[in-house]
Design an enzyme around this catalytic site. Sequence first.
Site, PDB file in Angstrom:
ATOM      1  N   SER A 568       0.532  -0.776  -0.319  1.00 46.10           N
ATOM      2  CA  SER A 568      -0.050  -0.280   0.346  1.00 46.10           C
ATOM      3  C   SER A 568       0.954   1.383  -0.483  1.00 46.10           C
ATOM      4  O   SER A 568       2.019   1.530  -0.710  1.00 46.10           O
ATOM      5  CB  SER A 568      -1.193   0.054   1.093  1.00 46.10           C
ATOM      6  OG  SER A 568      -1.508   0.589   1.375  1.00 46.10           O
ATOM      7  N   ASP A 654      -9.926  -4.006  -5.191  1.00 44.80           N
ATOM      8  CA  ASP A 654      -9.473  -3.269  -3.770  1.00 44.80           C
ATOM      9  C   ASP A 654     -10.175  -1.630  -4.104  1.00 44.80           C
ATOM     10  O   ASP A 654      -9.542  -1.000  -5.796  1.00 44.80           O
ATOM     11  CB  ASP A 654      -7.801  -3.769  -4.213  1.00 44.80           C
ATOM     12  CG  ASP A 654      -6.687  -2.852  -3.000  1.00 44.80           C
ATOM     13  OD1 ASP A 654      -7.921  -2.123  -2.768  1.00 44.80           O
ATOM     14  OD2 ASP A 654      -6.061  -2.718  -2.922  1.00 44.80           O
ATOM     15  N   HIS A 689      -8.192  -5.468  -0.616  1.00 41.15           N
ATOM     16  CA  HIS A 689      -6.958  -4.577  -0.348  1.00 41.15           C
ATOM     17  C   HIS A 689      -6.060  -5.419   0.331  1.00 41.15           C
ATOM     18  O   HIS A 689      -5.429  -5.780   0.432  1.00 41.15           O
ATOM     19  CB  HIS A 689      -7.401  -3.554   0.493  1.00 41.15           C
ATOM     20  CG  HIS A 689      -5.956  -2.218   0.474  1.00 41.15           C
ATOM     21  ND1 HIS A 689      -4.834  -1.842  -0.160  1.00 41.15           N
ATOM     22  CD2 HIS A 689      -5.303  -2.039   1.944  1.00 41.15           C
ATOM     23  CE1 HIS A 689      -4.337  -1.461  -0.510  1.00 41.15           C
ATOM     24  NE2 HIS A 689      -3.941  -1.413   1.262  1.00 41.15           N
TER      25      HIS A 689
END
Length: 717
Positions: A568, A654, A689
Site C-alpha cells: 500500500s 481493491d 486490499h
Amino acid sequence: WVGLPPIVCPMPEPVQPPVAPRRPETRVHHGERVEDPYAWMRDKDDPALLDYLAAENAWTEQATGRLDELREQIFTDISARTKQTDLSVPEFARHPGLGEFWYYARTTEGLDYPSLHRCPADGRDSLPDPAVGVPPGEELLLDVQALAEGEEFFALGCFEISPDGRRVAYSVDTAGDERYRLHFLDLTTGELLPDGVAEVAGGGCWAGDQAFCYLTVDDAWRPDRLWLHRLGTTGADELLYTEPDERYWLGVDCSRDHRWVQLAAASKTSTEVWLLDTAAPDAGLRSVAPRREDVEYDVEIADDRLFIVHNDGAPDFALAEAPLEATSPAQWRELRANEPGVRLLGVTAYDRVLVLSLRRDGLQVVALRHRDRAGDVGPEVPIAFDEPLFHVDSDDGDEPDTDRIRLHYQSMVTPDEVIEYSLADGARKLLRRRPVLDHPTFGPYRPSDYVQRREWAIAPDGTRVPISIVYRADTPIDGTAGCLLYGYGAYEISTPPTFSIARLSLLDRGYVYAIAHVRGGGELGRSWYLDGKLAAKENTFTDFLACARHLVEHGYAAPDRLAAEGGSAGGLLVGAAINLAPDAFVAVHAAVPFVDALNTVLQPDLPLTVSEWEEWGDPLHDPEVYARMRRYSPYENIRACRYPAILVTTSLNDTRVEVTEPAKWVARLRHDSGSDRPILLRAELVAGHGGASGRYQAWRDTAFELAWLIDATSPVS
C-alpha cells in the site's frame, strides 16, 4: 488460485512477458504536458485490462513454476507450525435478564473460516479450558465457514451482540470491495430476521436492544451517512447525520455500558465527535466539541464523565476529563500534559482504573492510573516487560466495574500472549500463548534460538532511524546472509516488532528480517510523522535507503542478497526507493502498491482522493505540491537502468489502491527501464486490499511470495 478464471491460450505458452497496449493520452497540469500511454487502465471494466491481467497471471505462473516445490515446503512450514484446530481466549460478557457468558471463536483443521460461539459463565473465574473439549452449554452463534460456502471471497464486516444478548448483527462482503450486506439473527430462535440492509460500510453498533446504527458511503466510497434501523420496521431507516466535507470519514461505536452511540468524523488532521443517548434517541446527536482545523480528539465514555485524548496545544497528545454533557473544549480539565516524543495513543476507562496506551522510544506500552469512587485519578504506573523489543496493548473489555484487565503481548521472538493483570496487586496470569508446533525438519520452536535487537541507521540529514532486527542465533552476521527489509512510513502508522509464524520460514533458512521505522510513521512521536509527510515526504524514502545501507555495512546482509518489501503506502516507499537507488536491493515485493500517487491524487472524483490531500498535499490546485509529487511518484520516475527483480501483487476489487496503479507501473517498468531482471504481476481477480480471505489460500499466497523472495535473493553460483 481462488477467483481466477480459466485462461484459454490458443497458442503455445508465452516465452516473453505480456506487452500492454499503449494508447496516447496527455496530462496537462500547471503548464506541464505529460504523456501517459497506460492511462487507459483506469477503466477496470475495460476488457483489454482484464485480458492483460489474465495474461500477467499466466506469465507469472509460468515464470515461477520451477518454485512449486519450495512453495509447497513453505506452505507446509506454516501449516505444520500452526495449531489449526484451536479456540480463542474466551471474552466475558454479562447480559441483563439473560445471564453471564463466555464468547469465543473456534478454528477447525481443514476449514478456512472460524465458527463463533458462546457458553454460560459462572463469574469471571470460570474460564473454559480448551483442552477439556466443548464447554457445557455451548451455543453456535455464527458458522462463518457455512456462510462462505460457494463464495470466492468472504469477509465479516461486523459481528455485534445486542446488549440483551438475544440478537446478533453481522455484515458480509463477498467481493473484497468493502461493501457489506447487514443481517440480523435472532439467537433465541436461530432465525434470520427479514431486516437485511445492503451496501453498508464495515462498522456498526447497537442503539439499545431493538435498534442498530450503521454507515453508508458516497460515490467516492467514503463513509458519510449514519442511519438508525429499528428491528421489525419496513419503512425507510432514519438518517441521523450526513457529513458534507469530503475530507472527513465517519466511524460509529457505542459506550461500554451501551448507553451512548458515539459518532466520529475524522479527517487526516481534525476530528469531531457526537453522542446519542440511546435512552432518549429523539434528542438527536450532541457534539462534544466543534471541529477545529488541526485539532484531533478521541472520546472515551465512563459512567460519570468523558475522558478526552487530544492535541489541542499538545503535539503528542494530552489527556483531559469533561462532564458527560460537555459541548465545548472550555469544559476540558487536564489530567495528563503533553510529553514531547511520547505519543499518547488512547485511554480505556473502567470504574477503578484508566488504562493508557502510549508509544515510547519506538515501542507501544501500557500504563495505569487508578481511580477512586470520587473519581480522583492517581499517578501513572507503567507496566514493565523485560524484552528489548515488544508490543503490548490492552483489551477494551465490556465490564466497567472490573478488578482485572487483559493485556496482549508479543515480540519478534515471543508468540502472542494474552495476560490477565490484577488491578489489586499487579499479579499476572498467562491465559494463553499462541502455540507454535514442532516442525518436522527444524524441530520445536524455542525463542532462545533467535536474537532480536534494535539498531539505528543515520539518515542523510543526520537523523537516527530505528531498525528492528531478528534472526536465528546461528546465522552468521558477517555480510553473507540474505535479508528482507520491510517498510511502510505513512499516516502515522507504526510497524510494531511482532511475531510471525510465516517469518520463521525465512529465519530458519538463514535470513535476517528487519523493519525500517522510517519517518512518516509514528514510532517516535507526532514529529516523526510530520517529518515524513507533505513537504517532508522524501525523508521516508531516504530513511529507508539509510536502513538498507546500515544492514549491509554492519554485516546483517550481503549486498547482493538484500530484498525490500512494502504494501500500500509501503509500496510507494519501495517504488520511490528503487528509483533513487536501483542497486540498493536485488529483489522487491510490492503489495497492492500506491505507485501512481500523483495521477491518483490529481483526480478528486476517485475514491478517497480528497481525504488524501491532507497526507500528500493537493497537486491539483498547488503547483509546488504537484512538482514535489512529480519528483517522487514511482510511476513518474522510471528510468533506463537495471532495476531489482520485482514481484507486484494486487487485487481487482481493491478500493484503496486500485488495480490500475500496479498494472500501469509494471507495464511502464518493462517498457522504459530495459532491466534484464524479471518484473512480475500477480492479480487476485476476486479480492480486495487485504488479498485472499480464506486462511489456507492466504498461507499459499504467503508461501508464493516467500519462495519468490528466497529464489530472487539466493547466492549466484
